[in-house]
Write an enzyme that holds these catalytic residues in place. Structure first.
Site, short mmCIF file in Angstrom:
data_model
loop_
_atom_site.label_atom_id
_atom_site.label_comp_id
_atom_site.label_asym_id
_atom_site.label_seq_id
_atom_site.Cartn_x
_atom_site.Cartn_y
_atom_site.Cartn_z
N CYS A 56 0.70 -1.14 -0.09
CA CYS A 56 -0.01 -0.07 -0.02
C CYS A 56 0.76 1.18 0.10
CB CYS A 56 -0.79 0.06 1.22
SG CYS A 56 -2.23 -1.25 1.12
N HIS A 111 -3.94 7.11 1.54
CA HIS A 111 -4.27 5.65 0.92
C HIS A 111 -5.70 5.34 1.44
CE1 HIS A 111 -4.08 1.48 -0.11
NE2 HIS A 111 -4.16 1.16 1.13
N ASN A 159 -9.89 -1.08 -1.15
CA ASN A 159 -8.45 -0.77 -1.33
C ASN A 159 -7.64 -1.33 -2.43
OD1 ASN A 159 -5.62 -0.89 -0.65
ND2 ASN A 159 -5.98 -1.82 1.29
N1 ACO Z 1 -18.38 -9.89 7.27
C1 ACO Z 1 -18.87 -10.55 8.40
N2 ACO Z 1 -18.29 -10.62 9.54
C2 ACO Z 1 -16.90 -10.57 9.57
C3 ACO Z 1 -16.07 -10.23 8.35
C4 ACO Z 1 -16.91 -9.90 7.19
N3 ACO Z 1 -16.37 -9.76 6.06
N4 ACO Z 1 -14.88 -10.31 8.60
C5 ACO Z 1 -14.72 -10.52 9.85
N5 ACO Z 1 -16.01 -10.89 10.36
C6 ACO Z 1 -16.48 -11.24 11.85
C7 ACO Z 1 -15.06 -12.25 12.42
O1 ACO Z 1 -15.46 -13.45 12.03
C8 ACO Z 1 -15.71 -11.97 13.87
O2 ACO Z 1 -16.74 -12.66 14.23
P1 ACO Z 1 -16.48 -13.29 15.90
O3 ACO Z 1 -16.80 -12.11 16.91
O4 ACO Z 1 -17.71 -13.99 15.84
O5 ACO Z 1 -15.40 -14.11 16.15
C9 ACO Z 1 -15.92 -10.37 13.97
O6 ACO Z 1 -16.48 -10.19 12.56
C10 ACO Z 1 -15.09 -9.44 14.39
O7 ACO Z 1 -13.80 -9.48 13.50
P2 ACO Z 1 -12.67 -8.90 13.80
O8 ACO Z 1 -11.46 -9.29 12.66
O9 ACO Z 1 -12.27 -8.65 15.23
O10 ACO Z 1 -13.24 -7.44 13.18
P3 ACO Z 1 -12.77 -5.90 13.36
O11 ACO Z 1 -13.56 -5.11 14.09
O12 ACO Z 1 -11.27 -5.90 13.74
O13 ACO Z 1 -12.86 -5.43 11.77
C11 ACO Z 1 -11.48 -5.30 9.78
C12 ACO Z 1 -12.02 -6.25 10.80
C13 ACO Z 1 -12.37 -4.32 9.15
C14 ACO Z 1 -10.57 -5.96 8.82
C15 ACO Z 1 -10.30 -4.22 10.64
O14 ACO Z 1 -9.54 -4.88 11.53
C16 ACO Z 1 -9.49 -3.46 9.81
O15 ACO Z 1 -9.96 -2.64 8.99
N6 ACO Z 1 -8.14 -3.72 9.93
C17 ACO Z 1 -7.30 -2.88 8.92
C18 ACO Z 1 -7.42 -3.71 7.73
C19 ACO Z 1 -6.52 -2.92 6.51
O16 ACO Z 1 -6.59 -1.56 6.51
N7 ACO Z 1 -5.86 -3.60 5.88
C20 ACO Z 1 -5.19 -3.35 4.67
C21 ACO Z 1 -3.88 -2.68 5.04
S1 ACO Z 1 -3.12 -2.00 3.53
C22 ACO Z 1 -2.18 -3.37 2.74
O17 ACO Z 1 -1.06 -3.08 2.94
C23 ACO Z 1 -2.60 -4.15 1.72
#
Ligand code: ACO
Length: 330
Positions: A113, A257, A287
């Site tokens: 990214c 980004h 993204n």
């Molecule tokens: N749809 C529905 N439920 C989901 C999904 C989905 N797509 N993904 C995860 N869940 C569920 C999980 O299974 C979990 O369920 P549980 O509570 O029953 O175990 C619950 O949602 C919470 O999961 P978390 O992973 O803890 O969710 P979080 O609130 O942290 O959100 C997210 C996840 C959106 C990915 C967040 O952590 C985030 O945005 N992180 C940054 C990610 C990012 O920006 N990545 C790109 C970086 S850039 C690069 O270099 C490529």
């Protein structure tokens, strides 16, 4: 020393729109979950058979058209992607071939990214040194082939989209141009967001077992990414401001980004920047990693958000972890 500036910008997004509802038909997720956590409404997917270099070609053509130039006018290519056409050779040479040119150097940058920011910094240095005068800098991604469309892979699958952006970098004849770039990385976090399948320490490096284990799909500890991103983004923004004796209010537009709307909202809040100054189009594209910043720049220009003399700050954070920022006077 001559300053380097962005002479022209282009972008290309594949036509196929994939909404959160489309994804919810493929695996257990919901529009509500995705929008609440990320802001994303839809993203674009390239068709089967389309390479990363194909999207890059279209973005490059758009950029050249806007510059009134031909491929023969380019004297170097810097190509950023995490979804290369093949493991090797680098994708820059495929783009060069598709542009119908030969001989000029092609450099591939692998900084996810932050790839576009690193690429722009390299092009900036080459131009300032007087080594090249028309550098094509491209960020392009085809993520849709490497996403795991299951409950197991949904945390990553909902985030990413395909797309490309390109800029031409050359010498500035005035005060406009890239004022400074600030690049960082911390390899202690390398495993937090990665694609494990290419494990060259293994002989052979891909096995039926690693495929069965799903190592061909990216894995991510989302919460860790979020936590470090919201710390590093304000940190590097302040570093770039301090280096130029500028204040947050001096920046006309921030081009962050597009990884997650919540990350950017959080960062803007911490910096005291009004949300409307923090550009966002993640709602429409998800993204697009290395493509994200040049696509954002291209759209911000089209929307009339950037004028001659505008101060722009680009900022990115991603896998590696890598992060950085630059300040550009338009
Ligand atoms: N749809 C529905 N439920 C989901 C999904 C989905 N797509 N993904 C995860 N869940 C569920 C999980 O299974 C979990 O369920 P549980 O509570 O029953 O175990 C619950 O949602 C919470 O999961 P978390 O992973 O803890 O969710 P979080 O609130 O942290 O959100 C997210 C996840 C959106 C990915 C967040 O952590 C985030 O945005 N992180 C940054 C990610 C990012 O920006 N990545 C790109 C970086 S850039 C690069 O270099 C490529």
């Amino acid at each position: 020393m001559t300053r380097a500036k962005i002479l022209s910008v282009g972008r290309y997004l594949p036509e196929r729109r994939v909404t959160n509802f489309d994804l919810a038909n493929m695996f257990e997720t919901s529009d509500e979950w995705i929008q609440q956590r990320t802001g994303i409404v839809e993203r674009r997917y390239a068709d089967e058979g389309v390479f990363c270099s194909d999207l890059a070609l279209e973005a490059s053509k758009d950029c050249l058209k806007n510059a009134g130039m031909k491929p023969e006018d380019i004297d170097f290519i810097v190509f950023a992607t995490l979804s290369p056409d093949h493991h090797f050779p680098g994708t820059g040479v495929y783009l060069q071939r598709k542009l119908g040119i030969t001989d000029i150097g092609c450099l591939d940058i692998r900084n996810q990214c932050t790839g576009f920011l690193y690429s722009l910094a390299v092009a900036d240095a080459f131009v300032r040194m007087g080594m090249y005068k028309r550098i094509l800098v491209v960020g392009s991604e085809v993520h849709s082939s490497a996403l795991h469309y299951t409950k197991e892979g949904r945390d990553v699958a909902v985030l990413f989209g395909d797309g490309a952006g390109a800029v031409l970098v050359g010498p500035s004849d005035g005060s406009s141009g890239i004022l400074s770039s600030h690049l960082h990385a911390d390899g202690r976090y390398a495993e937090i967001l990665m694609l494990e399948i290419f494990n060259i320490s293994k002989k052979p490096y891909i096995t039926h077992q690693t495929l069965d284990e799903g190592k061909q799909y990216p894995k991510m500890v989302g919460r860790e990414v979020f936590k470090v991103a919201v710390t590093k983004i304000p940190e590097v923004v302040n570093e770039a401001l301090n280096a130029n004796n500028l204040k947050v209010e001096d920046i006309d537009i921030f081009l962050p980004h597009q990884a997650n709307l919540r990350i950017n909202q959080f960062a803007a809040q911490q910096l005291g920047v009004p949300e409307e100054k923090f550009f966002s189009n993640i709602q429409r594209y998800g993204n697009t990693t290395a493509g994200s910043l040049p696509i954002a720049l291209s759209e911000a220009l089209e929307q009339g958000l950037i004028h001659e003399g505008s101060l722009i700050m680009m900022v990115a954070f991603g896998s590696g972890f890598t992060w950085g920022a630059n300040i550009i006077r338009w």
